[in-house]
Write an enzyme that holds these catalytic residues in place. Structure first.
Site, PDB file in Angstrom:
ATOM      1  N   LYS A 116       0.819  -1.218   0.000  1.00 46.95           N
ATOM      2  CA  LYS A 116       0.000   0.000   0.000  1.00 46.95           C
ATOM      3  C   LYS A 116       0.853   1.268   0.000  1.00 46.95           C
ATOM      4  CE  LYS A 116      -3.636  -2.272   2.624  1.00 46.95           C
ATOM      5  NZ  LYS A 116      -4.855  -2.497   1.890  1.00 46.95           N
ATOM      6  N   GLY A 164      -9.250  -6.447   4.899  1.00 47.34           N
ATOM      7  CA  GLY A 164      -9.772  -5.623   5.982  1.00 47.34           C
ATOM      8  C   GLY A 164      -9.149  -5.910   7.339  1.00 47.34           C
ATOM      9  N   ARG A 290      -6.623  -7.286  -9.853  1.00 49.50           N
ATOM     10  CA  ARG A 290      -7.286  -8.564 -10.133  1.00 49.50           C
ATOM     11  C   ARG A 290      -8.768  -8.304 -10.347  1.00 49.50           C
ATOM     12  NH1 ARG A 290     -10.223  -8.882  -5.523  1.00 49.50           N
ATOM     13  NH2 ARG A 290      -9.232  -8.072  -3.646  1.00 49.50           N
TER      14      ARG A 290
HETATM   15  P1  ADP Z   1      -7.786  -4.063   2.727  1.00 52.39           P
HETATM   16  O1  ADP Z   1      -6.718  -4.204   1.694  1.00 52.39           O
HETATM   17  O2  ADP Z   1      -7.502  -4.812   3.983  1.00 52.39           O
HETATM   18  O3  ADP Z   1      -9.173  -4.269   2.190  1.00 52.39           O
HETATM   19  P2  ADP Z   1      -8.184  -1.161   2.535  1.00 52.39           P
HETATM   20  O4  ADP Z   1      -7.063  -0.196   2.553  1.00 52.39           O
HETATM   21  O5  ADP Z   1      -8.843  -1.430   1.219  1.00 52.39           O
HETATM   22  O6  ADP Z   1      -7.703  -2.529   3.205  1.00 52.39           O
HETATM   23  O7  ADP Z   1      -9.293  -0.705   3.559  1.00 52.39           O
HETATM   24  C1  ADP Z   1     -10.433  -1.508   3.835  1.00 52.39           C
HETATM   25  C2  ADP Z   1     -11.536  -0.651   4.423  1.00 52.39           C
HETATM   26  O8  ADP Z   1     -11.097  -0.025   5.645  1.00 52.39           O
HETATM   27  C3  ADP Z   1     -11.986   0.499   3.548  1.00 52.39           C
HETATM   28  O9  ADP Z   1     -12.945   0.112   2.599  1.00 52.39           O
HETATM   29  C4  ADP Z   1     -12.537   1.445   4.575  1.00 52.39           C
HETATM   30  O10 ADP Z   1     -13.823   1.014   4.973  1.00 52.39           O
HETATM   31  C5  ADP Z   1     -11.615   1.288   5.743  1.00 52.39           C
HETATM   32  N1  ADP Z   1     -10.514   2.280   5.688  1.00 52.39           N
HETATM   33  C6  ADP Z   1      -9.346   2.160   5.022  1.00 52.39           C
HETATM   34  N2  ADP Z   1      -8.580   3.273   5.153  1.00 52.39           N
HETATM   35  C7  ADP Z   1      -9.283   4.127   5.927  1.00 52.39           C
HETATM   36  C8  ADP Z   1      -9.044   5.463   6.436  1.00 52.39           C
HETATM   37  N3  ADP Z   1      -7.909   6.113   6.173  1.00 52.39           N
HETATM   38  N4  ADP Z   1     -10.007   6.030   7.211  1.00 52.39           N
HETATM   39  C9  ADP Z   1     -11.159   5.357   7.499  1.00 52.39           C
HETATM   40  N5  ADP Z   1     -11.440   4.114   7.055  1.00 52.39           N
HETATM   41  C10 ADP Z   1     -10.527   3.491   6.276  1.00 52.39           C
END
Ligand code: ADP
Length: 446
Positions: A116, A164, A290
């Protein structure tokens, strides 16, 4: 075009890929664990190879076994599906080294976006607005300074994270100092990479993502956005497109920023760029290199078969569409149906004693279950996706409601009753929700 594709996955997504292959006249090879001998993806495939015992690390994640299966069946290409090896750059590289085509992006792009921190850096370099935050934390004093600059609360995230998992909120400097080492230890245990970084924590954002398709030869389109704000434990529960929060100008603007970036990156295959959206602004969080579970709603509003395009691109063909060749019409919603208790979300594997899927105009069910099938306890609990299309959001909502009324799965617990409850909520009907809304509704509160 390929003659034979090996599908390195299971469940509904393996069926989804099988369907695209057969419509293109391509034969399929299913791989499976011993727990999946009677699975539908095995029954429908032209050839099958057992690749190991139930545990995913010994079967669906077993790269040598999968490559051997491709060699003995004479497959030309391998589709990784979603989950399992679908974002493993090493797998993509080994597939190509062994003379097969990987149906997906290059290993370099998987690697770049799989972290990330590097993904955000690349996105920023290519003109995409990102969530304010830090690089990987090496020095806690530096981290404290960054947190002061972006403002508390901050989110501690694993650079190699996914699904998540492994996110922690720090509300002040003291909780930052306490939580960073724990987050690093967790990140190491879950993802084999201890790097964590900081991000501004948004209190009421929506999760909005853009689906793109690119051929690596200059052809790039976006297939609109998906609103995936209905989440439980940072995992998506129900998705819709278009987002009730966006207007056409915002969509076009984001679509242009994203497609320009993808073109300059030289990316190929399907991909999704995920954003948080708050107060009219977009902030990139990550890119998935993907196919995604929720891709069918984009197919419903565009008429584009995303898996077919992935396969064509992997075979070296240019994208079959330009942006002006298609329109996004109507509204689509996907309900993820899991084998879980609808209130406690406890997994509920076991025998399906009866099964009736809804049908009719605008209703699609992507699933690999059937009456008499035993849902194994070893894998993800997603057992069916109800995908509904309507001319308007209102029509779509009415159709989801009646399709959920028709849906019968007995013998195990499913989240169908939770979806029935969810779609009756006035806030949902009004499109008025953020990523924390569902947790508040379910009483877990954030
Ligand atoms: P993963 O790869 O584990 O899915 P993500 O970075 O896509 O992680 O984040 C998953 C979820 O977590 C997002 O869809 C959102 O709901 C929450 N999230 C991620 N980053 C933030 C942030 N900076 N502030 C608030 N919620 C966040």
């Amino acid at each position: 075009m390929f003659e034979k594709v090996l599908i390195a996955n299971r469940g509904e997504i393996a069926l989804r890929i099988h369907r695209a292959c057969h419509e293109m006249g391509i034969r399929t090879v299913a791989v499976h664990s011993t727990a999946d001998e009677n699975a539908m993806h095995v029954r429908l495939a032209d050839e099958t190879v057992c690749i190991g015992p139930p545990a995913a690390r010994d079967s669906y994640l077993n790269i040598p076994a999968i490559l051997s299966a491709a060699a003995i069946t004479g497959a030309d290409a391998i589709h990784p599906g979603v989950g399992f090896l679908s974002e493993n750059a090493n797998f993509a590289e080994m597939v190509e080294e062994h003379g097969f085509t990987y149906i997906g992006p290059t290993a370099e792009h998987i690697l770049l976006m799989g972290n990330k921190v590097s993904a955000k850096r690349a996105a920023k370099e290519h003109g995409i607005p990102v969530v304010p935050g830090s690089d990987a934390i090496e020095d806690i004093e530096v981290a404290k300074a960054v947190a002061e600059r972006i403002g508390y609360p901050v989110l501690i995230k694993a650079a190699g994270g996914g699904g998540g998992r492994g996110m922690r909120v720090a509300r002040d400097a003291q909780s930052l100092v306490e939580n960073v080492p724990q987050a690093q230890a967790e990140a190491m245990a879950f993802f084999g990479n201890s790097a964590v970084f900081l991000e501004r924590y948004f209190d009421r954002p929506r999760h909005i993502e853009m689906q793109i398709l690119a051929d690596g030869q200059g052809g790039v389109i976006h297939v609109g956005e998906r609103d995936c704000s209905l989440q439980r434990k940072h995992q998506k529960v129900l998705e819709e497109t278009p987002s009730p929060a966006l207007n056409a100008a915002e969509r076009d603007k984001l679509g242009k920023v994203v497609t320009d970036a993808i073109r300059s990156l030289g990316y190929r295959s399907a991909g999704t760029l995920e954003f948080l959206y708050q107060n009219g602004e977009f902030f990139f969080i990550e890119m998935n290199t993907r196919l995604q579970v929720e891709h069918p709603i984009s197919e419903e509003i565009s008429g584009i078969d995303i898996v077919r395009e992935q396969i064509r691109i992997a075979a070296g063909l240019p994208l079959g569409y330009r942006q002006e060749d298609f329109q996004l019409t109507g509204h689509a919603i996907e309900c993820r149906i899991n084998a879980e208790h609808p209130e406690t979300f406890r997994p509920s594997p076991g025998m399906i004693t009866s099964y009736h899927a809804p049908g009719g105009l605008g209703v699609r069910v992507d699933s690999a279950i059937y009456q008499g099938y035993a849902v194994p306890p070893h894998y993800d609990s997603l057992i069916a996706k109800l995908i509904v299309h309507g001319r308007t959001r209102t029509e779509c909502l009415m159709r989801v409601k009646r399709a959920l009324e028709e849906f019968v799965i007995t013998g195990i617990d499913t989240t169908i009753p939770m979806h029935r409850m969810l779609i009756e909520q006035p806030d949902f009907i009004n499109g008025d929700y953020d990523i924390h809304w569902l947790e508040r509704l379910l009483g877990h509160g954030t």
